[in-house]
Design a protein around this motif. Sequence first.
Motif, PDB file in Angstrom:
ATOM      1  N   ILE A 166      -0.935  -1.064   4.871  1.00 33.52           N
ATOM      2  CA  ILE A 166      -0.959  -0.937   3.403  1.00 33.52           C
ATOM      3  C   ILE A 166      -0.508  -2.219   2.705  1.00 33.52           C
ATOM      4  O   ILE A 166      -0.289  -2.241   1.506  1.00 33.52           O
ATOM      5  CB  ILE A 166      -0.097   0.260   2.936  1.00 33.52           C
TER       6      ILE A 166
ATOM      7  N   HIS B  77       0.130  -5.570  -3.117  1.00 30.03           N
ATOM      8  CA  HIS B  77      -0.567  -4.302  -3.355  1.00 30.03           C
ATOM      9  C   HIS B  77      -0.033  -3.629  -4.610  1.00 30.03           C
ATOM     10  O   HIS B  77      -0.800  -3.166  -5.466  1.00 30.03           O
ATOM     11  CB  HIS B  77      -0.389  -3.387  -2.143  1.00 30.03           C
TER      12      HIS B  77
ATOM     13  N   TYR C  97      -1.469   3.145   9.468  1.00 28.79           N
ATOM     14  CA  TYR C  97      -1.906   2.769   8.125  1.00 28.79           C
ATOM     15  C   TYR C  97      -1.367   1.383   7.778  1.00 28.79           C
ATOM     16  O   TYR C  97      -0.164   1.174   7.710  1.00 28.79           O
ATOM     17  CB  TYR C  97      -1.408   3.784   7.097  1.00 28.79           C
TER      18      TYR C  97
ATOM     19  N   SER D 161      -6.458  -2.330   2.823  1.00 29.07           N
ATOM     20  CA  SER D 161      -5.133  -1.775   2.525  1.00 29.07           C
ATOM     21  C   SER D 161      -5.195  -0.750   1.401  1.00 29.07           C
ATOM     22  O   SER D 161      -4.464   0.255   1.404  1.00 29.07           O
ATOM     23  CB  SER D 161      -4.166  -2.909   2.154  1.00 29.07           C
ATOM     24  N   TYR D 162      -6.069  -0.986   0.434  1.00 30.57           N
ATOM     25  CA  TYR D 162      -6.267  -0.028  -0.656  1.00 30.57           C
ATOM     26  C   TYR D 162      -6.742   1.310  -0.090  1.00 30.57           C
ATOM     27  O   TYR D 162      -6.206   2.375  -0.424  1.00 30.57           O
ATOM     28  CB  TYR D 162      -7.281  -0.586  -1.640  1.00 30.57           C
TER      29      TYR D 162
ATOM     30  N   ASN E  98      -6.475   2.388   3.010  1.00 28.98           N
ATOM     31  CA  ASN E  98      -5.462   2.977   3.880  1.00 28.98           C
ATOM     32  C   ASN E  98      -4.377   3.692   3.101  1.00 28.98           C
ATOM     33  O   ASN E  98      -3.864   4.725   3.541  1.00 28.98           O
ATOM     34  CB  ASN E  98      -4.836   1.885   4.760  1.00 28.98           C
ATOM     35  N   LEU E  99      -4.007   3.162   1.953  1.00 28.36           N
ATOM     36  CA  LEU E  99      -3.012   3.843   1.130  1.00 28.36           C
ATOM     37  C   LEU E  99      -3.562   5.172   0.631  1.00 28.36           C
ATOM     38  O   LEU E  99      -2.848   6.185   0.619  1.00 28.36           O
ATOM     39  CB  LEU E  99      -2.599   2.967  -0.055  1.00 28.36           C
TER      40      LEU E  99
ATOM     41  N   LEU F 273       6.690   0.384  -1.143  1.00 35.45           N
ATOM     42  CA  LEU F 273       5.884   1.528  -0.714  1.00 35.45           C
ATOM     43  C   LEU F 273       6.197   2.767  -1.549  1.00 35.45           C
ATOM     44  O   LEU F 273       5.282   3.493  -1.962  1.00 35.45           O
ATOM     45  CB  LEU F 273       6.129   1.837   0.761  1.00 35.45           C
TER      46      LEU F 273
ATOM     47  N   ASN G  37       3.320  -2.972   7.293  1.00 39.83           N
ATOM     48  CA  ASN G  37       3.164  -3.811   6.111  1.00 39.83           C
ATOM     49  C   ASN G  37       2.359  -5.055   6.490  1.00 39.83           C
ATOM     50  O   ASN G  37       2.910  -6.133   6.727  1.00 39.83           O
ATOM     51  CB  ASN G  37       4.537  -4.204   5.557  1.00 39.83           C
TER      52      ASN G  37
ATOM     53  N   ILE H   8       3.199   3.443   9.558  1.00 38.86           N
ATOM     54  CA  ILE H   8       2.855   2.549   8.446  1.00 38.86           C
ATOM     55  C   ILE H   8       3.296   1.137   8.827  1.00 38.86           C
ATOM     56  O   ILE H   8       4.415   0.928   9.296  1.00 38.86           O
ATOM     57  CB  ILE H   8       3.558   2.967   7.146  1.00 38.86           C
TER      58      ILE H   8
END
Length: 494
Positions: free
Chosen positions: A254, A260, A252, A467-468, A470-471, A34, A231, A229
Amino acid sequence: MAEAAKIDQQASAIPHVLVFPLPVQGHITSMLKLAELLSLAGGGGIRVTFLNSDYNHKRLLQFSDAESRSQNYPGFRFETFDDGLPMDQLTKGEKVSELLGEMDSKTRPVFKNLLVQIQPPVTCVIGDGSLGFISDVSLEIGIPIIRFRTISPCFFWINFWLPEVIQAGELPIIGEEDMERLITKVPGMESFLRCRDLPGYCRAGTDDPTMIQVVKATRESSSPAYPLILNTFDDLDGPILARIRQRLPKTYTIGPAHEHLQSRLGTASSSSSLWKEEASCLTWLDAQPPGSVLYVNFGSITMMRRDQVIEFWEGLTGSKNRFLWVIRPGSVCSGEMADDVQMPEELVEGVEKGNLKVLVGWAPQEAVLGHEAVGGFLTHSGWNSTLESIVAGVPMICWPFFADQQVNSRFVSEVLKLGLDMKDVCDRRVVARMVNELMVERKEEFRRKAVEMARMAKESVEEGGSSYRNLELLIEDIKLMSSSQVQGLGEIGN
């Protein structure tokens, strides 16, 4: 002078995020990914400091390419702390629960002192959700906090509802009662969560009060105002995530973090191993037929008795399947075996012969799981290992050790249908039977499901994936938090 002041003001406006994991391998792995994602996706607009114990940082420098982070990301750096705790002892097996308590008393003041003195000032902390003092100290000083739970979402959700489960009389588990009894007070899991699927601290008479307090604190520290967050990715944990977001809107997802990061880099990410990785196993895999090898690895914390190791050995060899077994140094204790009962030499020194390889050491797990020769994974069901297996499209046999692993193994077998759950069993006949079921009898069934889930995992981290996106939202939030924090510091200064 005015120009210098302007430069200082611009520099102070850049968010400075401090990332602080629980100092054990699994937590370091996902939180370091992260930290790299923030450094990379932030386009140089975010400073990231990764806080490591002295003990773990020395191992990281020795056994990985940790220094490459500072070279690849100009705004990234490591910071270390030493609170005098015996990290080499407290990061093995169930000693980790002791580590949580010791860090609360010993690391808290060290962390507070560092947070006050570090330059440039920290504008946001991303803290490991299992270490409650990180939130306490950050909020006391007035620094915004984001919690990263490295456990699975399903385990987080169980912890969230644990007070209600206890109040309803469904816990603690008393004596040798029916372990198949359903736990019905966790929304969304009423039909499949059993007593058997909960960790040891849910049993009456547990001598682990530290862990139960940490679990109870999950909801107390999970305010809707603070971001969370996880995973994971939405297609994997959708139903549970929907329920979590009803309570905690700023959640989130991610992950898978390792995939990722690799997707954004366009190449394999750096190692974060605290052990020397032996690449010889990849050469051995090169000589094996596609999908023929069962990879066996019980992770960075699991401790096994000698009798358990022998049962697995007899079961694996008796299955007649190819296998690669990685045995972490120091992971086998004596147990209750008679002094004259010895482990096979192959399990002590390692061996490579015929259809098997035993590696006494550590392996580059992502590369192993991604190898075309690997067709199954006998795992402890740690969340990182589960995600790595999912990304690689490799079905699993689950033999959990503690914490979220008990729930993860049930989730893999009952919800995702990506493998078999072997918890509470260590018998050579069962091992052989399950290996053959995964690798031969139901091989294509499991493989089809695993390949489809791998496709969804990879799509989630590509541009436009859940996930993209959300990051990107997380980074926007960090910048907004940091902007408010810098403004507040300026007002205090005036």
